[in-house]
Structures are given as C-alpha cells and as structure tokens.
Motif scaffolding. Structure first.
Motif, short mmCIF file in Angstrom:
data_model
loop_
_atom_site.label_atom_id
_atom_site.label_comp_id
_atom_site.label_asym_id
_atom_site.label_seq_id
_atom_site.Cartn_x
_atom_site.Cartn_y
_atom_site.Cartn_z
N UNK A 101 0.82 -1.21 0.00
CA UNK A 101 0.00 0.00 0.00
C UNK A 101 0.85 1.26 0.00
N UNK A 109 5.44 16.75 -14.25
CA UNK A 109 6.16 18.01 -14.42
C UNK A 109 7.29 17.87 -15.43
N UNK A 157 3.32 18.36 -4.51
CA UNK A 157 3.73 17.28 -3.61
C UNK A 157 2.92 17.34 -2.32
N UNK A 164 6.16 17.51 -18.82
CA UNK A 164 5.68 18.83 -19.23
C UNK A 164 6.81 19.66 -19.85
N UNK A 165 7.97 19.58 -19.23
CA UNK A 165 9.05 20.36 -19.79
C UNK A 165 9.55 19.72 -21.08
N UNK A 188 2.29 8.31 -6.05
CA UNK A 188 1.57 9.53 -6.43
C UNK A 188 2.47 10.75 -6.61
N UNK A 189 3.21 11.11 -5.55
CA UNK A 189 4.11 12.27 -5.74
C UNK A 189 5.11 12.06 -6.87
N UNK A 221 3.39 12.85 -9.90
CA UNK A 221 3.25 14.30 -10.05
C UNK A 221 4.54 14.90 -10.59
N UNK A 222 5.64 14.41 -10.05
CA UNK A 222 6.94 14.91 -10.51
C UNK A 222 7.18 14.58 -11.97
N UNK A 266 2.91 27.28 -19.57
CA UNK A 266 4.28 26.99 -19.97
C UNK A 266 4.38 26.89 -21.49
N UNK A 267 3.35 26.31 -22.08
CA UNK A 267 3.36 26.18 -23.53
C UNK A 267 2.93 27.49 -24.21
N UNK A 322 7.58 18.48 -23.24
CA UNK A 322 6.66 18.94 -24.27
C UNK A 322 7.09 20.29 -24.81
N UNK A 323 7.58 21.11 -23.90
CA UNK A 323 7.90 22.47 -24.30
C UNK A 323 9.09 22.55 -25.23
#
Lengths: 527, 278
Positions: free
Chosen positions: A3, A18, B261, A21-22, A10-11, A14-15, B215-216, A24-25
C-alpha cells in the motif's frame, strides 16, 4: 508495505508529469546521433577532405524550397535560393554577376542587357538556356512567387514594356528609369521551362520536381513535421566550388546547448554568454550587421485614433526603446533610424529627427486624453517581454494596451491582411535598397495612411539613377517619415554568431543582410 | 473544525508538513501582494539581481521582483486549481448520482462519454481547446472541468448503485422519497468523503495543467503564473550558461513541485482518514 508503495507513487507521478511537461515544451527531435563529433575529429575531417564536409544548422519548417512553396520569411527564402539561382547575386560589397556573365544598362537607363552564362545545368541534367530566363520572367510576372516580383514603379504601374532574347542576351526594355530595377531584375529566380511551362497553378504544384533549380545545392531531404532539410552540393554546378558538401537543418530546442554539444555548427549568442566563447581559439565570434529589426505597426483604419499625428508621436516618445534594447535584446541591438533606414545602412540620414524617451512630452501631446488599443504580438518570448514593457510605458502616459498573442504565422497573416490595431513585427531586410520605403510607407502600405509627400518622394528616388542625387531624396524622405511616424521602428538587432573555425571558416555576410547562414556565398569557395 | 483537528492528528509527519505548506501557499496567495514590497508587474530594479534581502528571490530579465511574481502565481494557481476541482467535483457528483440512480440509456451514454474522455490524452486536447477558446482564467477552468468530471462521476455512480439496494434507501423510497430527497438525505453524506479525496487530487491536476498550458504559452502572456515564469526562463537564450537559472528557473519550479507534492500527501492522508479506497 504494498500500500505504501502505491502511495509513494503519487508524488512521483506528479513529478514525472512536471518533467514530461518540460519535455513537451522543448522540441527535441531525434538529433541524438547527428553530427556530434568532437572538435578534434571534425578538424581532421576538414584537413583530409576525404569525408564530405557536413554543416548542420538549427532547423524548423520553412516550407519546401521552391519559389512558390517556401515561407516568406528569411529562413524560408534563403533555403530556396540555395537551390534557385538568379541573374545577379548579392555579394559582400554589392551585386555580382551570376547567371548573367555580364550586364549592361543603356545610357538612357531604359534598356538592360544581360549576357546569359553558357554551360549551366539544371539539377535534372538538362541544359539551361536563355529561353528559360525569358520564361522565368514571363511566368513569374503572371504568377507572382512567394516574395512577389518587383517590376513595377509605384504600386501597380508595370514599367517593363518588353522582354526578349537575342542569342545569349536577355534584353529588358523599360518605359521609365528606375534605380532599383537592376537589383529587382537580378533577383528573379530562374526556373526550368521544361518543368513549369504546363503548370497552371504553381501554388498547388507540389510535385518533387518543383525543387529542381540550377543553384549550387540540391534539396535531397525535407521533412515538414520535423522541420529538417538536407541540401547536397550539385556536382555539375557551373561556377564556384561548393566548400560545404552537405548543409543540413535539424530541429534544436536550445541553440546554444546544441552548439555546445556539437549538434549544430553555428548559433546566435547573446552578450550573456559572450564571455564563454570570447577567449578561446576554438571559437570565432562574428557580429551581425543591424539589418534585422522590430517595429510597431499602426493600423489607422482599425484604430482611427491613430490618425491624430500627436497620438503617434506620443507613442514614439512614451516607449523607452533603450530599455527594450537593454532588457529584451540584452544590449545586442541599436536604436533604429526614425526614418526607417537603419543606422548601419549607407542610406541612413544621420541628421534625422530622434524621439528620445520622454513621457512628459508624450503626456503633453495627448493633452490629458486616454486611449485604448489592442496590441497583436506573436507568442515568441522576445515579443511577449517587449509587449509587457510597452504596456507599462504606454500606461504611464494614459494609453491602455490589451495584449493579444497569437502564433507567429497567424501574426504574419494578420499583419498582411491588416487585421490589427497595433502590431509588433520583427523581420530582416532593413538594409536593402531604399526602394523598400515604397513598400513600407507609400500608396496605402500602412492601412488608412496616405501622405502625398511620401508617395512623391518614394517615386522620385526610384526614378533618380544618379546615386548622389538619389541619396539626397532618400535623406529628405527619412526626414518626412520621422516627422510623420506612420509606424514606429523599435530597434535593430546586432546579434553575434559563434562557430568553430576548425570545422568551417567560410562564413560571410551579404552587403545588405543581417545573417551569415543565409548568403549562398557563405558556402561557396570564392567570395 | 473538530473533524479537521482529528484529521490533522491522524496525519503522518509528511501530511502535517504538507498542510503547513499549503497553509503557507494560501496565505501567500491571499496576502501575497501586501506581503511583498515590490509589484509583480512593474520592474523595480535592474535585470537579474541575484537573491538578496531587498529581492528575496532576485529579479527576472525585466527587473521584476520574482518573489512578488511567485505570490501572484500562487493566487492564480490556487484559484484555477480549486475552482476547476469544485466545478468538476460538483457537476461530476450530480451526473454520477443521476446515472447511478436511474441507470438505463442515459447512464450508458454518459459512461461511454466518460470512457472516451478518460482514454483521450487530455493535454493535447486541452491545448486545442485552449487555443480555440482563447486565454483567460474562466476558459482554463472550464476546459479543465470538461476533462475532470469523469472521476467524481464514476465514484458517485458506483456508490449510488450500491446504496440504492440498501434497506434504508428502499424504505425511504417506499414512503415516496424522490431523487432530491434521497440525494441530500442519503447519497451525499455517503459520497462526500470519497468525492473529497478526489477533489483534492483534482486541485492538483488543475494546478499542473494550468502550469503546463501557460508553460506552452497558451495562457494570457502578460499574466504572472508559475508556468509562465518557467516558460520565460526556459526560452531565455543560453539560460543554462548563465547564473540566472539559479533563481529564475528554480523558484517557480520549486513552487510548483512543493505545492503539488504537498497536496498529494494530504490526499493520501485524507484517503486513510476517511477510510475510502479509490
């Protein structure tokens, strides 16, 4: 325990979101295995010359390099020019004979005779003939290519009365003298008659053969999605040897990072990283002449308040252009000439009026009134930052700006169609023949703006073939333009480019252009 | 309040720290502008001043104080996070209740739509919708809600399906209780804790999505949001070869990472506290 693992996930998720995400940019294409030689290896390659010399530059899609398909901006048209030659070429000092071995202008200035070079071959092996030259002119007059074709005086008045061939000579007769005509005729791309003569609609002719020219390089690979190109030297080229065997364009996310890792061979740098490259023999830094600039366009139709000359002047006084240069260009720019012609151009009038940053004067001119305008910009970082500063500057004097950001191609078409109130636009070519003042200012070039004196002077300077007299008219024209502020030049960039001379040291500039990767002569043996 | 204290006590250390962290972000978001000495919109010093006592996080390329921008960004991030989660949480729960209670064609239809929305990668579609509807907080909230209601809806639906066969619900129905009575009297109290956990997660999703969109470059270009500060920093030419990234890039990145977080930790503890399994 299981568990717990789930919950730690999860965290981490989330990281990783992120991080993705960068990713993608930044447009990281598959540049991994391309040309990442260390400088030592590549200098060896240069010395032996057994391996072909491959120059890799930062890419991005600029359309197919054909006169009807490329994008209208510099990176698009110069790629097309690698493939398609013209009668004259822009050299370091001025025009140089190219497909025309020689040219001659009659004393009355009305007849131009070009002697067409023999033994020139198209990329498909056919021989180029004077027939092709005549065909190119006729075809492109009827179907203007991307950049248009300037054979007119004023706006629509075509002054070419006759074009004919006589043996190896191509003869053009004009109805009026024109100072810019040699350059205009010399810049028309020569296209093969045997390919184009049956093409009805050239803008929709996308067959591969539309990329066949007689220039020093052939287009061998093009990928629109990734923005990659590969140009290979044309073996049967008539003229100067190509120093560079292959020119390729790959997508990079950060030019300096890519240059540093050897992915590309030349990149533009800012003064912030100047020190990094300045003190090493491995690198060479060259300064770009300030012929690329940003301006703010005014649309007097969509924003009638701008018809008041005081409002335009107030904007000129209110915008702190020195601050824009310091912050947005990081100091790598110069103030523009208020008469549009940039400071480094031979045509620049030193005594032209200057609008120094003076918010008080701007307030006086506005006389307590407030205005609201919409400013259209492209979403590039420079323009966004500039818009932020301009918005603050103008708010101080009572002009409220709403910023609208669109992607750069949309901005370009909005600019072309006059769908804006205020617009930011950055482009090259400011150092060209003063004929450009005509297309920038005269005869409705600025929506809703017309000035008899500007129209008259624009025509006069074009008719004047005596350099000194023409200079005088152009000086006066700059004074009128500076006084009227029909649009506002913001600054001319004077960036730097860095490269590794051990790999290739032939970079040069055309006399009227800001970029070293654009001139054909940068890649050829004799300059 | 009592419940909250109980929750706080039952939380793990990381959960407690996270709650403090979120409280801090809230505080900064609400009082941030009063809290910082400089404006988040007007340059207050020269460009690229390193962090010092005057500028806690230094200044950016225009000379605007970064701490002020982070405060301003906190406001935007939390607004978008909370409102998009609220919108999708409320709308999703009600859709779920209706589906679960009535079933039939409407249920099937809505569930297939939500299948589709779950299967489609949301970021590319959000980009398209962001471009289509234009920049603006309301639009971003709306677009996020369109993609996030499916979670709460499914949770609510399955809960209601099991609830409607419970005896007390059947009895209430036999006395003539309608869907409104049942919803407020019986369904919502049962659904609330589960939806609460999913709400917390949706806040997170909202914050991350807003950061990615701006950001985009799809947000308002002159707004101050964490994603946009990152965008400006990363598009600065040669940022990695200068010292500027140490404060210009790291501070918005830290703000996003720590907030996301912290919310994740809280969601984890809330799940345990409310004894729900998602």
């Amino acid at each position: 325990m299981r568990n717990l693992g789930k919950k730690i996930l999860l965290p981490i998720l989330a990281l990783s979101m992120l991080l993705s995400l960068s990713a993608c940019g930044s447009k990281t294409g598959d540049t991994g295995d391309q040309e990442s030689k260390s400088p030592v290896e590549s200098s060896q390659a240069n010395n032996d010359r057994e391996e072909p010399l491959v120059i890799t530059l930062s890419g991005g899609d600029c359309g197919y390099p054909s006169p009807y398909l490329h994008y209208s901006r510099g990176p698009g048209s110069f790629k097309m020019r690698l493939v398609f030659d013209s009668l004259l070429e822009h050299g370091e000092e001025g025009l140089i004979p190219w497909l025309a071995e020689d040219y001659n202008i009659s004393e009355d200035g009305l007849t131009y005779t070009f002697k067409i070079r023999e033994g020139v071959k198209w990329h498909d092996g056919e021989e180029m003939s004077p027939e092709d030259v005549l065909f190119s002119f006729e075809y492109q007059t009827a179907n203007p290519p991307v950049g248009g074709i300037s054979t007119a005086l004023g706006k629509e008045n075509n002054i070419i009365t006759d074009m004919t061939i006589d043996g190896n000579n191509f003869i053009v007769t004009l109805s009026q003298k024109s100072a810019a005509m040699l350059n205009n005729l010399g810049s028309v791309r020569i296209i093969p008659k045997h390919i184009w003569e049956n093409v009805e609609n050239p803008k929709e002719f996308t067959d591969e053969v539309c990329g066949i020219g007689c220039g020093p390089y052939m287009i061998t690979e093009y990928n629109k999605e990734q923005g990659t190109y590969k140009f290979e030297a044309f073996k049967d080229y008539w003229g100067q040897n190509q120093e560079v065997d292959v020119i390729q364009f790959v997508p990079v996310s950060d030019g300096i990072l890519a240059f540093d890792s050897g992915e590309i061979d030349l990149t533009g740098i800012t003064p912030d990283v100047y020190e990094k490259y300045a003190h090493s023999d491995e690198y060479k830094i060259i300064n770009n002449p300030g012929f690329w600039g940003y301006k703010m366009g005014f649309n007097l139709e969509k924003a009638p308040a701008l018809q008041d000359i005081n409002v335009r002047k107030a904007i000129a006084y209110a915008i702190n252009r020195t601050d824009l240069i310091d912050k947005v260009a990081r100091g790598a720019a110069i103030l523009p000439g208020e008469g549009y012609i940039p400071q480094q151009s031979v045509w620049y009038n030193k005594n032209v009026k200057a609008y120094e940053f003076d918010p008080e004067k701007a307030k006086d001119l506005l006389d307590g009134k407030t205005y609201d305008f919409k400013l259209t910009i492209s979403s590039s970082n420079d323009e966004v930052r500039m818009a932020e500063l301009i918005k603050l500057n103008l708010a101080d004097v009572g002009i409220n700006i709403t910023v609208e950001s669109v992607d750069s191609k949309t901005r370009d078409s909005m600019y072309k169609n006059g769908e804006y109130q205020l617009i930011l636009n950055g482009y090259g070519g400011w150092g060209g023949d003063p004929e450009l003042l005509l297309s920038q200012y005269a005869y409705g070039a600025i929506p809703g703006y017309s000035n008899e004196q500007i129209n008259k002077l624009c025509d006069e300077q074009l008719l004047e073939t005596d350099q000194a007299k023409r200079m005088k008219i152009v000086y006066e024209l700059q004074n009128v333009i500076a006084d009227e502020v029909p649009q506002l030049p913001l600054y001319n960039t004077t960036g730097m480019s860095v490269y590794r001379p051990a790999k290739y040291d032939g970079w040069t500039y055309m006399f009227d252009h800001h970029e070293t990767t654009h001139p054909k002569i940068s890649y050829l043996a004799e300059k | 309040m009592k419940n909250f204290l109980l929750f706080y006590k039952s939380s793990s250390i990381s959960g407690k720290i996270s709650m403090l962290m979120i409280a801090l972000v809230f505080f900064v978001a609400v009082f941030g502008t009063a809290f910082s000495r400089h404006s988040a919109f007007v340059p207050s010093d020269s460009a690229f001043v390193p962090p010092n006592t005057e500028h806690l996080l230094g200044t950016d390329d225009l000379g605007i104080d970064l701490w002020a921008q982070i405060c301003e960004g906190a406001k935007l991030s939390l607004t978008i996070g909370i409102f998009s989660a609220l919108l999708s949480g409320i709308a999703g729960s009600f859709i779920g209740i209706i589906c679960g209670y009535y079933g039939g064609f409407f249920d099937k239809f809505v569930m297939r739509v939500s299948d589709i929305l779950i299967a489609i990668p949301s970021l590319p579609l959000m980009i398209v919708m962001g471009v289509f509807f234009g920049a603006g907080i309301q639009n971003i909230i709306f677009v996020l809600a369109v993609f996030s209601w499916t979670g709460p809806a499914r949770i609510a639906r399955s809960k209601v399906i099991s609830l409607k066969t419970e005896k007390h619900v059947l009895v209430a129905e036999s006395y003539g209780a309608g869907i409104f009575y049942l919803t407020f009297r019986h369904f919502l109290p049962e659904i609330f804790p589960v939806v609460m956990v999913s709400f917390i997660r949706l806040v997170n999703r909202g914050i991350v999505s807003e950061a990615s969109l701006s950001f985009l470059g799809l947000g308002d270009p002159t707004a101050k949001s964490w994603g946009l500060i990152l965008n400006h920093a990363i598009s600065f030419k040669g940022i990695y070869f200068t010292d500027f990234w140490k404060w210009w890039l790291v501070s918005p990145f830290a703000a996003i990472t720590l907030t996301v977080l912290a919310i994740s930790f809280i969601a984890r503890d809330a799940e345990k506290f409310l004894d729900v399994k998602l």
